[in-house]
Design a protein around this motif. Structure first.
Motif, PDB file in Angstrom:
ATOM      1  N   GLU A 219       0.803  -1.225   0.000  1.00  0.00           N
ATOM      2  CA  GLU A 219       0.000   0.000   0.000  1.00  0.00           C
ATOM      3  C   GLU A 219       0.836   1.276   0.000  1.00  0.00           C
ATOM      4  OE1 GLU A 219      -2.303  -3.413   1.605  1.00  0.00           O
ATOM      5  OE2 GLU A 219      -0.363  -2.529   2.149  1.00  0.00           O
ATOM      6  N   LEU A 220       2.141   1.183   0.218  1.00  0.00           N
ATOM      7  CA  LEU A 220       2.982   2.377   0.184  1.00  0.00           C
ATOM      8  C   LEU A 220       3.243   2.801  -1.260  1.00  0.00           C
ATOM      9  CD1 LEU A 220       5.636   1.654   2.967  1.00  0.00           C
ATOM     10  CD2 LEU A 220       3.547   3.036   3.117  1.00  0.00           C
ATOM     11  N   PRO A 221       3.463   4.084  -1.500  1.00  0.00           N
ATOM     12  CA  PRO A 221       3.675   4.573  -2.873  1.00  0.00           C
ATOM     13  C   PRO A 221       4.822   3.846  -3.566  1.00  0.00           C
ATOM     14  CG  PRO A 221       3.330   6.419  -1.379  1.00  0.00           C
ATOM     15  CD  PRO A 221       3.438   5.197  -0.513  1.00  0.00           C
ATOM     16  N   GLY A 222       4.559   3.290  -4.737  1.00  0.00           N
ATOM     17  CA  GLY A 222       5.571   2.622  -5.546  1.00  0.00           C
ATOM     18  C   GLY A 222       5.935   1.226  -5.094  1.00  0.00           C
ATOM     19  N   ALA A 223       5.438   0.791  -3.949  1.00  0.00           N
ATOM     20  CA  ALA A 223       5.868  -0.500  -3.403  1.00  0.00           C
ATOM     21  C   ALA A 223       5.333  -1.679  -4.199  1.00  0.00           C
ATOM     22  CB  ALA A 223       5.432  -0.618  -1.945  1.00  0.00           C
ATOM     23  N   ARG A 224       4.118  -1.592  -4.666  1.00  0.00           N
ATOM     24  CA  ARG A 224       3.503  -2.727  -5.368  1.00  0.00           C
ATOM     25  C   ARG A 224       4.322  -3.110  -6.606  1.00  0.00           C
ATOM     26  NH1 ARG A 224      -1.315  -1.105  -4.577  1.00  0.00           N
ATOM     27  NH2 ARG A 224      -2.042  -2.712  -3.120  1.00  0.00           N
ATOM     28  N   GLU A 225       4.747  -2.118  -7.355  1.00  0.00           N
ATOM     29  CA  GLU A 225       5.543  -2.389  -8.561  1.00  0.00           C
ATOM     30  C   GLU A 225       6.899  -2.978  -8.196  1.00  0.00           C
ATOM     31  OE1 GLU A 225       3.981   0.446  -7.820  1.00  0.00           O
ATOM     32  OE2 GLU A 225       2.303   0.235  -9.223  1.00  0.00           O
ATOM     33  N   ALA A 226       7.508  -2.476  -7.128  1.00  0.00           N
ATOM     34  CA  ALA A 226       8.815  -3.001  -6.706  1.00  0.00           C
ATOM     35  C   ALA A 226       8.695  -4.446  -6.245  1.00  0.00           C
ATOM     36  CB  ALA A 226       9.378  -2.133  -5.578  1.00  0.00           C
ATOM     37  N   ILE A 227       7.628  -4.779  -5.546  1.00  0.00           N
ATOM     38  CA  ILE A 227       7.426  -6.161  -5.084  1.00  0.00           C
ATOM     39  C   ILE A 227       7.249  -7.092  -6.272  1.00  0.00           C
ATOM     40  CG2 ILE A 227       5.859  -7.671  -3.793  1.00  0.00           C
ATOM     41  CD1 ILE A 227       5.271  -5.161  -2.009  1.00  0.00           C
ATOM     42  N   ARG A 228       6.450  -6.691  -7.238  1.00  0.00           N
ATOM     43  CA  ARG A 228       6.233  -7.523  -8.425  1.00  0.00           C
ATOM     44  C   ARG A 228       7.548  -7.863  -9.127  1.00  0.00           C
ATOM     45  NH1 ARG A 228       1.483  -4.114  -9.808  1.00  0.00           N
ATOM     46  NH2 ARG A 228      -0.403  -5.369  -9.469  1.00  0.00           N
TER      47      ARG A 228
ATOM     48  N   ASP B 215     -10.080  12.962   4.467  1.00  0.00           N
ATOM     49  CA  ASP B 215      -9.904  12.996   3.004  1.00  0.00           C
ATOM     50  C   ASP B 215      -8.544  12.404   2.615  1.00  0.00           C
ATOM     51  OD1 ASP B 215     -12.366  14.160   2.719  1.00  0.00           O
ATOM     52  OD2 ASP B 215     -11.596  16.203   2.406  1.00  0.00           O
ATOM     53  N   ALA B 216      -7.515  12.664   3.420  1.00  0.00           N
ATOM     54  CA  ALA B 216      -6.188  12.144   3.107  1.00  0.00           C
ATOM     55  C   ALA B 216      -6.160  10.620   3.182  1.00  0.00           C
ATOM     56  CB  ALA B 216      -5.152  12.741   4.057  1.00  0.00           C
ATOM     57  N   LEU B 217      -6.795  10.052   4.198  1.00  0.00           N
ATOM     58  CA  LEU B 217      -6.846   8.594   4.305  1.00  0.00           C
ATOM     59  C   LEU B 217      -7.625   7.987   3.140  1.00  0.00           C
ATOM     60  CD1 LEU B 217      -7.400   7.827   8.104  1.00  0.00           C
ATOM     61  CD2 LEU B 217      -5.271   7.825   6.811  1.00  0.00           C
ATOM     62  N   HIS B 218      -8.759   8.575   2.827  1.00  0.00           N
ATOM     63  CA  HIS B 218      -9.562   8.050   1.717  1.00  0.00           C
ATOM     64  C   HIS B 218      -8.806   8.148   0.389  1.00  0.00           C
ATOM     65  CE1 HIS B 218     -13.355   7.016   3.622  1.00  0.00           C
ATOM     66  NE2 HIS B 218     -13.341   8.153   4.299  1.00  0.00           N
ATOM     67  N   ALA B 219      -8.115   9.249   0.171  1.00  0.00           N
ATOM     68  CA  ALA B 219      -7.378   9.416  -1.074  1.00  0.00           C
ATOM     69  C   ALA B 219      -6.239   8.408  -1.186  1.00  0.00           C
ATOM     70  CB  ALA B 219      -6.831  10.842  -1.168  1.00  0.00           C
ATOM     71  N   ALA B 220      -5.567   8.145  -0.065  1.00  0.00           N
ATOM     72  CA  ALA B 220      -4.423   7.232  -0.089  1.00  0.00           C
ATOM     73  C   ALA B 220      -4.848   5.797  -0.329  1.00  0.00           C
ATOM     74  CB  ALA B 220      -3.648   7.337   1.226  1.00  0.00           C
ATOM     75  N   TYR B 221      -6.016   5.415   0.177  1.00  0.00           N
ATOM     76  CA  TYR B 221      -6.380   4.002   0.168  1.00  0.00           C
ATOM     77  C   TYR B 221      -7.617   3.695  -0.670  1.00  0.00           C
ATOM     78  CZ  TYR B 221      -2.961   4.003   3.896  1.00  0.00           C
ATOM     79  OH  TYR B 221      -1.803   4.158   4.618  1.00  0.00           O
ATOM     80  N   ALA B 222      -8.012   4.612  -1.524  1.00  0.00           N
ATOM     81  CA  ALA B 222      -9.132   4.346  -2.426  1.00  0.00           C
ATOM     82  C   ALA B 222      -8.790   3.152  -3.316  1.00  0.00           C
ATOM     83  CB  ALA B 222      -9.421   5.578  -3.277  1.00  0.00           C
ATOM     84  N   GLY B 223      -9.621   2.147  -3.313  1.00  0.00           N
ATOM     85  CA  GLY B 223      -9.383   0.979  -4.148  1.00  0.00           C
ATOM     86  C   GLY B 223      -8.471  -0.055  -3.543  1.00  0.00           C
ATOM     87  N   GLU B 224      -7.879   0.228  -2.380  1.00  0.00           N
ATOM     88  CA  GLU B 224      -7.012  -0.774  -1.747  1.00  0.00           C
ATOM     89  C   GLU B 224      -7.882  -1.918  -1.196  1.00  0.00           C
ATOM     90  OE1 GLU B 224      -3.957  -1.377  -1.607  1.00  0.00           O
ATOM     91  OE2 GLU B 224      -3.087   0.462  -2.436  1.00  0.00           O
ATOM     92  N   PRO B 225      -7.536  -3.162  -1.510  1.00  0.00           N
ATOM     93  CA  PRO B 225      -8.411  -4.273  -1.114  1.00  0.00           C
ATOM     94  C   PRO B 225      -8.387  -4.591   0.372  1.00  0.00           C
ATOM     95  CG  PRO B 225      -6.440  -5.116  -2.209  1.00  0.00           C
ATOM     96  CD  PRO B 225      -6.413  -3.624  -2.364  1.00  0.00           C
ATOM     97  N   PHE B 226      -7.329  -4.156   1.078  1.00  0.00           N
ATOM     98  CA  PHE B 226      -7.186  -4.594   2.464  1.00  0.00           C
ATOM     99  C   PHE B 226      -7.070  -3.453   3.476  1.00  0.00           C
ATOM    100  CE2 PHE B 226      -5.321  -8.199  -0.021  1.00  0.00           C
ATOM    101  CZ  PHE B 226      -6.370  -9.069   0.206  1.00  0.00           C
TER     102      PHE B 226
END
Length: 342
Positions: free
Chosen positions: A127-136, A257-268
């Motif tokens: 969920e951190l910025p850019g982390a998903r692509e790095a993990i993949r 608003d900041a929490l919602h913006a950061a995690y919109a669409g996050e499954p978990f």
């Protein structure tokens, strides 16, 4: 034929939770299961809640050297993963649930954990910025600790949005006893922990450097934090109360608003409706983080509360989430955000 996973440290609490999740995974089969002192025992001797593994026997950890599987999970005590990882084939993907490969700075590792630093791997918090692509793109991933997961996901959106100050962060977090592992300790006996709350490792908890590293990584700026942990009389779960000084003019609406913006669409990650506060029982068995935030105007501080299951999203679930990304599978495969009640 699906992909195959091996697990080292499969007899521990996090290892057992990982086996429970893998049994329900549509694409990953369970391969060799290694355990040090439990080698030779039937899996259900240690994990009677996993009857589908009856007849499977724990092997010695050394048997994993040169193994031919798609992914290996290391659910070992801190300091034990490095040597096991070095014995694995170069091409095999590995997720370490321990702390051996989380910290980038070798001096910090030696100060906090002692011994030699095994080197830093890709940090596995999708969920951190850019982390998903790095993990993949990685074959070696360090799954975060349970406290760092709850605290980092609570504070990162407010810090990156510039809504709170980066110094004077204060966190008080309570954890169930399973966070200390399965080893027998007098202070973790039922008669010792029942009807009791106690602070521990005050001012020097080993997870603070990891949290600071994660927050500094998303900010690229210094961060300071007071971090106090509390042992709670429950088997699993973490409730982290995180506060930070508000920037002038910031109120509760901006924080939400900041929490919602950061995690919109996050499954978990679930930002709860206004007025509903996280509690640990609601996350039991699920790979979810529950968040709520408010502005304490009188104190001039933001207050974010996070709840996670320390063995699921705080350990095995997050490791499996990373493994799914590494293997090109659906990130949510074998996982759910739903908890178990009562």
């Amino acid at each position: 034929m699906g992909m195959t996973a091996a697990v080292a440290g499969a007899s521990g609490y996090a290892g057992g939770e990982l086996l429970r999740l893998l049994l329900g995974h549509p694409d990953i089969e369970i391969g060799p299961l290694a355990a040090g002192s439990s080698a030779g025992l039937d899996v259900t001797d240690i994990h009677p809640h996993l009857p589908d593994l009856a007849g499977r026997v724990f092997v010695d950890t050394s048997a994993l050297a040169g193994i031919d599987v798609d992914i290996v999970f290391l659910a070992l005590p801190h300091g034990a993963s490095g040597a096991v990882a070095q014995a694995l084939p170069d091409g095999v993907r590995v997720v370490d649930l321990g702390a051996d490969h989380r910290l980038a700075d070798a001096d910090t590792w030696r100060r906090v954990y002692g011994g030699d630093h095994a080197g830093a791997w890709t940090y596995g918090m999708p969920e951190l910025p850019g982390a998903r692509e790095a993990i993949r793109a990685s074959t070696r991933v360090a799954a975060p600790g349970c406290y760092p997961t709850s605290v980092t996901l609570a504070l990162a959106p407010l810090l990156t949005a510039g809504l709170v100050a980066t110094e004077d962060l204060v966190v008080v977090a309570a954890s169930g006893t399973s966070g200390a592992g399965r080893s027998l300790r007098a202070n973790l006996l039922g008669s010792e922990v029942m009807n009791d709350l106690t602070a521990y490792k005050v001012g020097n908890h080993q997870h603070r450097p990891e949290i600071l590293q994660a927050l500094r990584g998303v900010l690229d700026a210094p961060v300071s934090m007071s971090f106090t942990t509390v042992l709670a009389p429950m088997p699993r779960g973490i409730l982290a109360t995180c506060t930070a000084r508000l920037r002038p003019g910031v109120g509760g609406d901006e924080l939400r608003d900041a929490l919602h913006a950061a995690y919109a669409g996050e499954p978990f990650v679930r930002v709860l409706p206004p007025g509903r506060w996280p509690h640990t029982a609601a996350t039991l068995g699920g790979n979810a983080v529950h968040l709520q935030v408010t502005a304490d105007d009188e104190a001039g501080r933001a207050v974010v509360v996070a709840a996670v299951d320390n063995l699921c999203k705080g350990a095995a679930g997050q490791a499996l989430q990373c493994a799914n990304l590494m293997l090109g599978l659906a990130e949510t495969a074998g996982l759910t955000a739903q908890g178990v009640a009562p």
